[in-house]
Scaffold this active site. Structure first.
Site, PDB file in Angstrom:
ATOM      1  N   ASP A 341       0.853  -1.197   0.000  1.00 17.38           N
ATOM      2  CA  ASP A 341       0.000   0.000   0.000  1.00 17.38           C
ATOM      3  C   ASP A 341       0.889   1.247   0.000  1.00 17.38           C
ATOM      4  O   ASP A 341       1.783   1.377   0.831  1.00 17.38           O
ATOM      5  CB  ASP A 341      -0.872  -0.037   1.279  1.00 17.38           C
ATOM      6  N   ASP A 343       2.028   5.023   0.729  1.00 18.29           N
ATOM      7  CA  ASP A 343       1.773   5.885   1.893  1.00 18.29           C
ATOM      8  C   ASP A 343       1.138   7.200   1.440  1.00 18.29           C
ATOM      9  O   ASP A 343       1.668   7.859   0.550  1.00 18.29           O
ATOM     10  CB  ASP A 343       3.082   6.157   2.635  1.00 18.29           C
ATOM     11  N   ALA A 379      -3.810  13.402   3.724  1.00 19.32           N
ATOM     12  CA  ALA A 379      -2.902  14.249   4.504  1.00 19.32           C
ATOM     13  C   ALA A 379      -1.634  13.466   4.796  1.00 19.32           C
ATOM     14  O   ALA A 379      -1.701  12.255   5.051  1.00 19.32           O
ATOM     15  CB  ALA A 379      -3.577  14.665   5.807  1.00 19.32           C
ATOM     16  N   TYR A 381       1.908  12.463   6.967  1.00 17.60           N
ATOM     17  CA  TYR A 381       1.995  12.087   8.367  1.00 17.60           C
ATOM     18  C   TYR A 381       2.253  13.275   9.282  1.00 17.60           C
ATOM     19  O   TYR A 381       1.816  13.286  10.432  1.00 17.60           O
ATOM     20  CB  TYR A 381       3.029  10.968   8.555  1.00 17.60           C
ATOM     21  N   ARG A 384      -1.101  14.712   9.792  1.00 15.97           N
ATOM     22  CA  ARG A 384      -1.901  13.818  10.650  1.00 15.97           C
ATOM     23  C   ARG A 384      -1.535  14.031  12.119  1.00 15.97           C
ATOM     24  O   ARG A 384      -2.374  13.865  13.002  1.00 15.97           O
ATOM     25  CB  ARG A 384      -1.678  12.355  10.253  1.00 15.97           C
ATOM     26  N   ASP A 438      -3.552   2.360  -5.422  1.00 17.82           N
ATOM     27  CA  ASP A 438      -2.323   2.376  -4.624  1.00 17.82           C
ATOM     28  C   ASP A 438      -2.202   1.190  -3.683  1.00 17.82           C
ATOM     29  O   ASP A 438      -1.436   1.222  -2.744  1.00 17.82           O
ATOM     30  CB  ASP A 438      -2.263   3.678  -3.821  1.00 17.82           C
ATOM     31  N   GLU A 439      -2.975   0.143  -3.933  1.00 16.25           N
ATOM     32  CA  GLU A 439      -3.023  -0.946  -2.966  1.00 16.25           C
ATOM     33  C   GLU A 439      -3.294  -2.283  -3.637  1.00 16.25           C
ATOM     34  O   GLU A 439      -4.209  -2.387  -4.465  1.00 16.25           O
ATOM     35  CB  GLU A 439      -4.138  -0.618  -1.959  1.00 16.25           C
TER      36      GLU A 439
END
Length: 678
Positions: A341, A343, A379, A381, A384, A438-439
């Site tokens: 996944d 980020d 958003a 990290y 976040r 994205d995963e």
DNA sequence: ATCCTCCCCTAC
DNA sequence: TAAGGTAGGGGAGGAT
């Protein structure tokens, strides 16, 4: 319902074939081998192709009906080699600009692509939009529409440098611009059939033209003075009475201009006040549905899988036995699953070339307005850390993080990075299940050390895309996904079988797939917060409260048990289109126009997938009695949901058939607007 | 018993 | 200002 609330309905239409009379869901979506598409993914490509073809056809036609313009004139026209993309409100309108390109050898792109567009034409935009433009223009010149007019006046291609938009110049014109964007239903001046439908015959006329999906038609009315009165323009030579029949010759260039006409100016101002709170809704934009989808991030996410299917179709042959074939490793062998996944994908892609932003709070959002209700989509990290989450209104995000840096979406870039992501994954693994752009899940059973494979893939992804990815490795899909969660950001984690119980014991139940808001609230009311606590509930109790299947899944998941396998091929079972933002109706004609737009969209998507349907579902949202204007700008707010489906004897992908059924269902809702006169 | 329709819930 | 989509799974309850 009252007529007021009925004028505030949001609707969606879905043509689906979940089950058929022969009880075989697969037979309900009849594949058409003759379809020009292999799947929906080609629909945008096909749409653009058709728009270009339409443009070419119009260009040829115009050369025939204009004495002084031959085909060779077009090739050697003033705008030969020029390809414009019109962003926002312009004077002349985008439709008129299209006409000039048509007449004088240029091209007009309905959708922005830095590969095909040479000039972005932009009348006036607020600073925030200007920043958006800067971000996506990739250095292409953003010029005022006057450039086009002046080139025509000079009969040669002028240097566009003096016409390039500057931020400061834009700011000074902001007030004027906002008040001048208007559209009043019923005051349409162009004769596109879409806006003149009032009986069935005309609907049919629209339908036949619609399979050729015409280009964007701008109905923006003139509403502001030209920014540069000194520029070479012919304003005084033309009166508004020229407006009706633009033939493309210089004398009709500003045919719909209000310039020098006091009466028109006055009417513009009146309308501006009236429409100031309606910008970007079904009331203001005749191509609202089409334009809406171009900007919707959820639409991008929702339709991504189809584009993936198209792009990697060779690896996803459609052979239904493929899933089984790949999953039959030797009995007793423990599976090795990687979940990978990216980020904070949307932010990472936007900032991938800006390392100076790595330690700053960054988010992706439609708007930067610190008082607005635009939603943060992604958003990083750092952000976040301040409490900024996906779904937060930008005003709340700015409140808890005032220095938050906000970037607009760049769907083209997401597409590009997703393609790199999957190209790398497919290089290393043949059993891939794409979950989103994205995963993905990878089954690497018997392919070597899964941790090394994950590490190699992540390294390559970072080198290629300059975005990081995290990975989880475990014996099943559930545990792999949970492992990724604790590996983020930019890490990987292997959860060995013997550690599963400990690992899950304190894991919050919200982390489990399948436990969303509703299930969580229910379990919370039982004082259940962790997987360890959930293990104390007997399977029967879970099944009693959540149903047989969900109860079974929950019982298994909190024990780390997951029997799913990596599915390479996932079949399409339903196709639909929904819009729940910006929907405002004054009367049944607005509603009709919207339903038609949706039916066209569904028809196009069905054709794009090469499938047809027999069960047509219409969903309508009706403002709840007593509910106030939504907190979210142009949102749908607190609504009553209505849904009804009709199954017809013969499968269809025809928009008129869809519209007929949609109208019939709509009438049965009795929302306070009658279709009786249509 | 099995279906169909109308929901709700969920993931991304 | 702002772009709250798409699709699948599954359950309740009624029809056959």
């Amino acid at each position: 319902m009252s007529s007021k609330s009925s004028s505030r309905a949001a609707a969606s239409a879905r043509s689906s074939r979940k089950r058929s009379r022969d009880q075989n869901p697969r037979k309900n979506l009849r594949a058409k081998s003759s379809s020009p598409f292999t799947d929906f993914g080609s629909y945008m490509v096909e749409k653009n192709r058709k728009l270009r073809a339409q443009f070419q056809a119009d260009a040829s036609a115009s050369s025939l009906d204009t004495n002084n313009h031959s085909e060779s004139d077009q090739e050697n026209g003033v705008f030969h080699g020029v390809s414009i993309f019109v962003d926002g409100f312009t004077i002349p309108s985008s439709q008129e600009l299209r006409g000039y390109m048509l007449k004088h050898g240029g091209r007009f792109e309905n959708y922005f692509s830095r590969h095909t567009v040479t000039h972005i034409i932009c009348g006036n935009l607020p600073d925030s939009k200007m920043r958006n433009l800067r971000a996506f223009s990739h250095g292409l010149p953003v010029v005022r529409p006057e450039w086009v007019l002046d080139c025509l006046a000079a009969n040669r291609l002028l240097n566009c440098a003096p016409y390039r938009l500057k931020m400061s110049e834009n700011s000074t014109r902001k007030q004027q611009k906002i008040s001048c964007y208007f559209h009043h239903p019923g005051t349409s001046t162009h004769n596109d059939a879409q806006n003149t439908i009032n009986h069935d015959e005309k609907i049919a006329a629209v339908a036949s033209g619609c399979s050729e999906r015409r280009g964007q038609v701008s109905e923006e009315s003139p509403g502001e003075r030209r920014a540069n009165p000194e520029s070479t323009c012919m304003q005084d030579e033309f009166s508004p009475s020229d407006a009706a029949g633009s033939s493309g010759a210089p004398s009709s260039i500003v045919n719909s201009s209000y310039l020098g006409n006091e009466k028109f100016k006055e009417s513009v101002e009146i309308n501006c006040i009236e429409a100031s709170n309606q910008v970007h809704s079904t009331l203001t934009d005749p191509n609202f549905v089409e334009n809406y989808f171009k900007s919707s991030r959820l639409h991008f996410i929702g339709t991504w899988r189809n584009r993936y299917r198209k792009r990697f179709s060779k690896l996803l042959t459609g052979d239904k036995s493929r899933n089984e074939k790949f999953n039959c490793y030797s009995i007793g062998q423990k599976a090795a699953i990687i979940h990978i996944d990216m980020d904070c994908f949307f932010v990472s892609v936007i900032t991938r070339n800006q390392p100076d932003l790595l330690d700053k709070p960054v988010a992706v959002c439609h708007s930067n307005n610190p008082r607005g209700t635009a939603e943060i989509s992604s958003a990083n990290y750092v952000a976040r850390g301040y409490g900024v989450r996906a779904g937060t209104f930008v005003r709340d995000a700015k409140a808890c993080c005032p220095h938050l840096v906000i970037f607009p979406y760049d769907f083209e870039a997401y597409e590009e990075v997703a393609e790199q992501f999957y190209s790398i994954i497919h290089k290393h693994c043949s059993k891939v299940q794409a979950l989103s752009c994205d995963e993905a899940f990878l089954d690497v059973t018997g392919c070597g050390n899964p941790e090394e494979i994950a590490s190699t893939i992540r390294k390559e992804i970072e080198e290629t895309t300059r975005c990081t990815a995290s990975a989880g490795i475990a014996e099943n899909l559930l545990l792999a996904r949970l492992a990724t969660r604790s590996a983020k950001p930019n890490g990987q984690r292997f959860v060995p079988s013997e550690k599963v119980k400990d690992y899950l014991n304190d894991l919050p139940i919200v982390a489990l797939p399948g436990i969303g808001h509703a299930t969580y609230e229910k379990l919370k009311s039982w004082n259940i917060h962790t997987c360890g606590q959930m293990r104390t509930i007997p399977k029967e109790a879970l099944q009693r409260n959540f149903g047989l299947k969900i109860g079974d899944i929950l019982w298994n998941y909190c024990r780390g048990i997951d029997n799913r396998t990596v599915e390479i091929v996932q079949e399409t079972k339903s196709v639909g289109a929904e819009v729940n933002w910006g929907i405002r109706f004054n009367d049944i004609m607005d509603c009709h126009h919207f339903l038609l737009s949706l039916c066209k969209e569904v028809s196009l998507r069905l054709r794009g997938c090469g499938v047809q349907g027999r069960t047509i579902t219409l969903k309508v949202k009706k403002r709840k009695k007593g509910a106030s204007e939504p907190v979210k700008f142009m949102g749908c707010g607190d609504c009553e949901n209505m849904s009804r489906s009709v199954t017809v004897p013969v499968v269809t992908d025809n928009e008129i058939a869809l519209l007929r059924i949609a109208k019939q269902i709509f009438a049965s809702f009795y929302v306070g607007m009658s279709y009786s006169n249509l």
